[in-house]
Design an enzyme around this catalytic site. Structure first.
Site, PDB file in Angstrom:
ATOM      1  N   SER A  67       0.838  -1.247  -0.052  1.00  0.00           N
ATOM      2  CA  SER A  67      -0.001   0.054  -0.093  1.00  0.00           C
ATOM      3  C   SER A  67       1.000   1.321  -0.058  1.00  0.00           C
ATOM      4  O   SER A  67       0.200   2.434  -0.329  1.00  0.00           O
ATOM      5  CB  SER A  67      -0.924   0.027   1.396  1.00  0.00           C
ATOM      6  OG  SER A  67      -2.086  -0.623   1.038  1.00  0.00           O
ATOM      7  N   LYS A  70       0.547   3.313  -2.882  1.00  0.00           N
ATOM      8  CA  LYS A  70      -0.586   4.298  -3.203  1.00  0.00           C
ATOM      9  C   LYS A  70      -0.218   5.848  -2.812  1.00  0.00           C
ATOM     10  O   LYS A  70      -0.856   6.611  -3.576  1.00  0.00           O
ATOM     11  CB  LYS A  70      -1.722   3.801  -1.985  1.00  0.00           C
ATOM     12  CG  LYS A  70      -2.181   2.650  -2.469  1.00  0.00           C
ATOM     13  CD  LYS A  70      -3.110   1.931  -1.165  1.00  0.00           C
ATOM     14  CE  LYS A  70      -3.488   0.372  -1.458  1.00  0.00           C
ATOM     15  NZ  LYS A  70      -4.317  -0.324  -0.399  1.00  0.00           N
ATOM     16  N   TYR A 194      -3.553  -2.271 -10.373  1.00  0.00           N
ATOM     17  CA  TYR A 194      -3.403  -2.253  -8.817  1.00  0.00           C
ATOM     18  C   TYR A 194      -2.749  -3.324  -8.187  1.00  0.00           C
ATOM     19  O   TYR A 194      -1.791  -2.956  -7.474  1.00  0.00           O
ATOM     20  CB  TYR A 194      -4.891  -2.389  -8.318  1.00  0.00           C
ATOM     21  CG  TYR A 194      -4.830  -2.500  -6.745  1.00  0.00           C
ATOM     22  CD1 TYR A 194      -4.739  -1.399  -6.031  1.00  0.00           C
ATOM     23  CD2 TYR A 194      -5.208  -3.713  -6.186  1.00  0.00           C
ATOM     24  CE1 TYR A 194      -4.644  -1.387  -4.619  1.00  0.00           C
ATOM     25  CE2 TYR A 194      -5.192  -3.536  -4.711  1.00  0.00           C
ATOM     26  CZ  TYR A 194      -4.853  -2.645  -4.035  1.00  0.00           C
ATOM     27  OH  TYR A 194      -5.044  -2.805  -2.736  1.00  0.00           O
ATOM     28  N   TYR A 246      -4.611   2.597   7.903  1.00  0.00           N
ATOM     29  CA  TYR A 246      -5.677   1.809   8.089  1.00  0.00           C
ATOM     30  C   TYR A 246      -6.633   2.321   9.016  1.00  0.00           C
ATOM     31  O   TYR A 246      -6.751   3.579   9.382  1.00  0.00           O
ATOM     32  CB  TYR A 246      -5.604   0.099   8.108  1.00  0.00           C
ATOM     33  CG  TYR A 246      -4.353  -0.126   7.262  1.00  0.00           C
ATOM     34  CD1 TYR A 246      -4.445   0.018   5.925  1.00  0.00           C
ATOM     35  CD2 TYR A 246      -3.326  -0.476   7.651  1.00  0.00           C
ATOM     36  CE1 TYR A 246      -3.614  -0.465   5.044  1.00  0.00           C
ATOM     37  CE2 TYR A 246      -2.260  -1.110   6.807  1.00  0.00           C
ATOM     38  CZ  TYR A 246      -2.466  -0.952   5.471  1.00  0.00           C
ATOM     39  OH  TYR A 246      -1.466  -1.309   4.885  1.00  0.00           O
ATOM     40  N   VAL A 264       1.119  -3.700   3.980  1.00  0.00           N
ATOM     41  CA  VAL A 264       1.099  -4.923   4.482  1.00  0.00           C
ATOM     42  C   VAL A 264       2.201  -5.908   4.316  1.00  0.00           C
ATOM     43  O   VAL A 264       2.575  -6.883   4.884  1.00  0.00           O
ATOM     44  CB  VAL A 264       0.064  -5.905   4.353  1.00  0.00           C
ATOM     45  CG1 VAL A 264      -1.444  -5.416   4.635  1.00  0.00           C
ATOM     46  CG2 VAL A 264      -0.179  -6.044   2.674  1.00  0.00           C
TER      47      VAL A 264
HETATM   48  N1  GLU Z   1      -2.055  -5.319  -2.264  1.00  0.00           N
HETATM   49  C1  GLU Z   1      -2.674  -5.332  -0.960  1.00  0.00           C
HETATM   50  C2  GLU Z   1      -4.210  -5.664  -0.729  1.00  0.00           C
HETATM   51  O1  GLU Z   1      -4.849  -4.995  -1.798  1.00  0.00           O
HETATM   52  C3  GLU Z   1      -2.238  -3.990  -0.207  1.00  0.00           C
HETATM   53  C4  GLU Z   1      -2.889  -4.044   0.946  1.00  0.00           C
HETATM   54  C5  GLU Z   1      -2.115  -2.940   2.058  1.00  0.00           C
HETATM   55  O2  GLU Z   1      -0.714  -2.850   1.784  1.00  0.00           O
HETATM   56  O3  GLU Z   1      -2.768  -2.317   2.585  1.00  0.00           O
HETATM   57  O4  GLU Z   1      -4.858  -6.431   0.028  1.00  0.00           O
END
Ligand code: GLU
Length: 312
Positions: A67, A70, A194, A246, A264
């Site tokens: 993530s 992002k 993604y 999160y 993650v």
């Molecule tokens: N590619 C992971 C997912 O979509 C990213 C999750 C993350 O790092 O928050 O579950």
């Protein structure tokens, strides 16, 4: 330079302290390829205004940025469509798990912020428009290589495939958004972009280098090249502070006090405006999906250096 001496010592000491920790959290295994990562690793890199990197532990080991990517896709999507992005995605903390479907239903397919999965799917959709998936991915990778000053950065195809094969929940989110006409491109294209940008592999040093433009008002350093405007950098930092961890974003602000974005894969990218960009990595996660040791290390670093944006 006294402040810098203090920093080198802090990075070395915190890295040593983390290597002795036994409660290291749990490695994410819902993406099977990530489940095999050795939890005993820890890396820390701090990049300063002059481009110097102060590193500790496994700062040069590449890991799955997940993530954290992002932050870069948000920068690109804002570059492409500017503030009209906010018609597609909100900018409020979610207080829900990163892959929650419930909230999306309440809010008619408009993701709460760009950093939850649904929001990041909206960013991928924006970047994808007018391109083939391969071109969109090329654009993301080129941007990251550019800001990191490193052409060696690449996608870990094994991780991308692993997530593609098991990403049922992300597929549900994307389909759901498409049903509300909140995605313009085919769902499988959006998901492909993604999954692949989440699977980019980078080290702490590379990520801290890449985030200089957020720490230094949109430029690579105080005298460096301009990447984005100061206002845009400020706003991205604000979203990192409020939404970057999160449903643990409030606690991160409380304990660490600087903008950050976690993934993650166990990485956390953090920004100390005007001073430094920081990346920490340890694969074991806490209950909210944030790196357990990464958060502790950043809390100690921020406290020792007086870096909280809320006051010394
Ligand atoms: N590619 C992971 C997912 O979509 C990213 C999750 C993350 O790092 O928050 O579950």
């Amino acid at each position: 330079m006294a402040a810098l001496d203090g920093l080198e010592q802090a990075v070395a000491e915190i890295s040593a302290e983390m290597s002795g920790q036994t409660d290291r959290g749990k490695v994410a295994d819902y993406i099977p390829q990530l489940g095999g990562v050795n939890p005993d690793q820890f890396g820390l890199a701090v990049v300063l205004a002059d481009g110097r990197a102060i590193c500790g532990g496994d700062a040069d080991t590449a890991f799955s940025i997940q993530s954290i990517s992002k932050v870069f896709t948000l920068t690109l999507a804002l570059g492409k469509i500017g503030d009209s992005l906010w018609r597609r995605v909100g900018r409020e903390p979610s207080g829900n798990p990163f892959n929650s479907i419930v909230q999306l239903e309440y809010e008619h397919g408009k993701p709460r912020n760009p950093f939850i999965n649904a929001g990041a799917l909206a960013l991928a959709d924006v970047i994808l428009s007018g391109h083939r998936p391969r071109e969109a991915l090329g654009e993301i990778l080129r941007f990251i290589r550019h800001v990191a000053d490193d052409d060696g950065i690449s996608i870990d195809q094994g991780v991308a495939i692993s997530e593609q094969e098991t990403g049922f929940r992300n597929a549900a989110l994307a389909n759901y958004m498409r049903s509300y006409a909140m995605l313009d491109n085919p769902v499988e294209f959006v998901l492909g972009v993604y999954f692949h940008h989440c699977a980019i592999a980078m080290s702490c040093r590379q990520l801290a280098m890449a985030a200089r433009y957020l720490a230094f008002s949109g430029r690579h350093g105080p005298d460096g090249r301009t990447v984005i405007s100061p206002e845009r950098a400020r706003r991205i930092n604000a979203i990192m502070l409020t939404c970057g961890h999160y449903d643990g974003s409030g606690d991160f602000a409380f304990r660490v006090g600087i903008p950050g974005k976690s993934g993650v894969g166990g990485g956390i990218l953090a920004v100390v405006p005007g001073r430094a960009s920081v990346c920490v990595w340890s694969p074991g996660l806490d209950d909210n999906g944030n790196s357990r040791l990464g958060k502790i290390a950043l809390e100690r670093l921020s406290r020792r250096m007086g870096w909280s944006v809320f006051g010394a």
